[in-house]
Design an enzyme around this catalytic site. Structure first.
Site, PDB file in Angstrom:
ATOM      1  N   LYS A   1       0.683  -1.140   0.050  1.00 49.30           N
ATOM      2  CA  LYS A   1      -0.131   0.118   0.056  1.00 49.30           C
ATOM      3  C   LYS A   1       0.784   1.102   0.036  1.00 49.30           C
ATOM      4  O   LYS A   1       2.294   1.276   0.174  1.00 49.30           O
ATOM      5  CB  LYS A   1      -1.199  -0.201   1.182  1.00 49.30           C
ATOM      6  CG  LYS A   1      -2.126  -1.110   1.216  1.00 49.30           C
ATOM      7  CD  LYS A   1      -2.708  -1.188  -0.261  1.00 49.30           C
ATOM      8  CE  LYS A   1      -3.982  -2.006   0.097  1.00 49.30           C
ATOM      9  NZ  LYS A   1      -4.189  -3.476  -0.080  1.00 49.30           N
TER      10      LYS A   1
HETATM   11  C1  PLP Z   1      -5.411  -4.122   0.707  1.00 56.68           C
HETATM   12  C2  PLP Z   1      -6.725  -3.893   0.644  1.00 56.68           C
HETATM   13  C3  PLP Z   1      -7.627  -4.305   1.701  1.00 56.68           C
HETATM   14  C4  PLP Z   1      -7.155  -5.262   3.023  1.00 56.68           C
HETATM   15  O1  PLP Z   1      -6.078  -4.766   3.599  1.00 56.68           O
HETATM   16  P1  PLP Z   1      -5.027  -5.890   4.219  1.00 56.68           P
HETATM   17  O2  PLP Z   1      -4.288  -4.864   5.096  1.00 56.68           O
HETATM   18  O3  PLP Z   1      -4.201  -6.464   3.120  1.00 56.68           O
HETATM   19  O4  PLP Z   1      -5.860  -6.831   4.970  1.00 56.68           O
HETATM   20  C5  PLP Z   1      -8.999  -4.199   2.020  1.00 56.68           C
HETATM   21  N1  PLP Z   1      -9.711  -3.312   0.752  1.00 56.68           N
HETATM   22  C6  PLP Z   1      -8.824  -3.108  -0.322  1.00 56.68           C
HETATM   23  C7  PLP Z   1      -9.591  -2.258  -1.524  1.00 56.68           C
HETATM   24  C8  PLP Z   1      -7.534  -3.208  -0.223  1.00 56.68           C
HETATM   25  O5  PLP Z   1      -6.950  -2.969  -1.376  1.00 56.68           O
END
Ligand code: PLP
Length: 405
Positions: free
Chosen positions: A186
Site C-alpha cells: 500500500k
Molecule cells: C489491501 C486492501 C484491503 C485489505 O488490507 P489488508 O491489510 O491486506 O488486509 C481491503 N480493501 C482493499 C480495497 C484493499 O486494497
C-alpha cells in the site's frame, strides 16, 4: 505503490527505538517501555495528517473493516452494498460479521455507480461501502445523499487510497467510519497493519474494545479492565506501528512524486485519441497511485495486454478483468460460497444469489480498463521510456485493428 520502495534509515530508527526497550506490545508495561508508544503516536499522526477525530490501529486492513463493521453494529440480517470491483478483503469482512454482501456495478469512476446503488436498496440495507479503488475516489456526494435519504451508514474502504481526498476532505474520513490498509504494497506500509478512522466517539470506543478482546481500557491495570462486550484480537504490534510512524512522516513526499509521475505518463498516453481515462469525481483529490485508462473495446484491450506481455513490458500494468483477486468475474469461491466451516443456509443462499447476478455493466467497463501502477523510483528517463513503449504497443494494436476492418 511506494510503501516498500523507499525503505530507509527513518524506518530503521523507529523500529530500533522499540527494540531497545523490548516492549513489543502497544498496551501496558508503562514503566519498562520508557515513554515509547509507537502505536499511540501513529494514531495521533493519522488524526493530524488526515483530519479525523479518532484513529484506531489494528493488524490489517481486513481487520480494520471487520472492526469498523462490528463497531457500527452491522451483523446478522443486514445487507451491505459494495462494488463488484474491489479486493476480496472487502467481502471477507462483510462475511466475518455475518452480514450479506450485496454487489453492485461500477461505472467509469471504477467505483460504485450511484444509480445501481439506489436500485439495490432493500429494507435490510444497513450500510453502503464505497471502495476508493486504485488511488481515486467514489462519487461521495451522490452516495452521501442516498445514505441520508434512506438512513444508511457510510463506511469507506479507503485501503488503496491513502492520501487521496474528495472536495477537501481526506478519503476515509468522510463517512461514519473509514479504513486504510498498511500492508506491504500500500501507499504507506507497516509491513502489516490497518486503521479505523472516525469522527464518531461511539465508533471509536467500540473499535478500541472490539480489537482488543473487549477491553474497556479505562484503567492502568489490564487485568482489571472490564469487558462491556465480546471482542477479538486485532491488535497491531509496536514494531509494525514503528514502521508506519516513519512512513506517515514521509507520505507527502511519496504523494508528490506519485502525482508528478502520474501526470507525465497521462500526458504521454493522451497523444492517442482512442485512449480515455478513468472519470475522477474530484481530480484534485486523486492520490495517483495508479493511472487507469480505457481502450475502445475489450478485444483491443486484450490485444494490447498480449502485446505488452510479448514485449516484456506488462509488469506494473493490471488488467483487472482477468484478475483473480479484484473483480467478481473470477471469484468462483464466492459464487459457490465455498467456506471451510458451515454458513447459515440463508446467508449462503444470499451470498450465492448476490454474487451471481448480472454484472454486464461492470464487465463493459472492466473489460476495457488497464491500470498502470505509478512507481516512485522511476527516473525521468525510465518514465519517458515506459510511456513510449506503451504508446508503441497501443498504436500497433490500433493500426492492426483498422487494417482488419
Ligand atoms: C489491501 C486492501 C484491503 C485489505 O488490507 P489488508 O491489510 O491486506 O488486509 C481491503 N480493501 C482493499 C480495497 C484493499 O486494497
Amino acid at each position: 505503490m511506494p510503501g516498500y520502495e523507499l525503505w530507509s534509515d527513518a524506518e530503521r530508527k523507529e523500529v530500533n527505538d522499540v527494540l531497545e526497550t523490548g516492549i513489543l506490545m502497544r498496551y501496558g508495561f508503562d514503566g519498562p517501555r520508557k515513554g515509547i508508544w509507537k502505536a499511540k503516536e501513529l494514531e495521533e499522526a493519522i488524526c493530524n495528517s488526515f483530519g479525523c477525530k479518532q484513529a484506531l490501529l489494528v493488524s490489517s486492513g481486513t481487520a480494520a473493516l471487520t472492526t469498523a463493521m462490528s463497531a457500527l453494529g452491522i451483523g446478522y440480517g443486514d445487507e451491505i452494498i459494495l462494488p463488484s470491483f474491489t479486493f476480496v478483503a472487502s467481502f471477507e469482512a462483510v462475511l466475518s460479521v455475518g452480514a450479506v454482501p450485496v454487489f453492485v456495478d461500477v461505472d467509469d469512476t471504477l467505483t460504485l455507480d450511484p444509480g445501481a446503488v439506489r436500485k439495490a436498496i432493500t429494507p435490510k440495507t444497513k450500510c453502503i461501502m464505497p471502495v476508493h479503488m486504485c488511488g481515486s475516489m467514489a462519487d461521495m456526494e451522490a452516495l452521501q445523499a442516498i445514505c441520508k435519504e434512506h438512513n444508511l451508514l457510510l463506511l469507506e474502504d479507503a485501503c488503496q487510497s491513502i492520501g487521496g481526498s474528495y472536495k477537501g476532505k481526506k478519503l476515509g474520513t468522510i463517512g461514519d467510519a473509514g479504513t486504510f490498509s498498511f500492508d506491504f504494497v500500500k501507499t504507506m506500509t507497516c509491513a502489516e497493519g490497518g486503521v479505523v478512522m472516525t469522527n464518531r466517539e461511539d465508533v471509536y470506543i467500540n473499535s478500541d474494545g472490539y480489537s482488543d478482546h473487549g477491553h474497556d481500557h479505562k484503567g492502568i491495570d489490564r487485568g482489571a479492565d472490564l469487558h462491556p462486550f465480546i471482542g477479538y484480537n486485532f491488535r497491531i504490534s509496536e514494531l509494525h506501528a514503528a514502521v508506519g510512524l516513519a512512513q506517515v512522516r514521509r507520505l507527502d513526499g511519496f504523494l508528490a512524486t506519485q502525482k508528478k509521475n502520474h501526470a507525465v505518463l497521462k500526458e504521454i498516453l493522451s497523444a492517442i485519441p482512442e485512449v480515455s481515462f478513468r472519470r475522477i469525481p474530484d481530480a484534485e483529490g486523486d492520490s495517483c497511485t495508479f493511472l487507469s485508462w480505457f481502450l475502445p473495446t475489450e478485444e483491443i484491450t486484450r490485444a494490447v495486454v498480449t502485446e505488452m506481455k510479448a514485449r516484456g513490458i506488462l509488469a506494473g500494468n493490471f488488467y483487472w478483468y482477468d484478475n483473480n483477486w479484484h473483480y467478481i468475474r473470477k471469484w468462483d469461491h464466492l459464487k459457490n460460497a465455498v467456506t471451510l466451516n458451515a454458513l447459515h443456509p440463508d446467508l449462503k443462499a444470499s451470498v450465492i444469489h448476490h454474487a451471481t447476478k448480472d454484472f454486464s455493466a461492470s464487465d463493459a467497463i472492466m473489460g476495457r480498463c488497464i491500470s498502470t501502477s505509478i512507481a516512485l523510483s522511476w527516473t525521468d528517463e525510465q518514465l519517458k521510456t515506459k510511456g513510449e513503449q506503451m504508446l508503441g504497443v497501443i498504436r500497433k494494436v490500433l493500426s492492426e485493428q483498422k487494417a482488419a476492418v
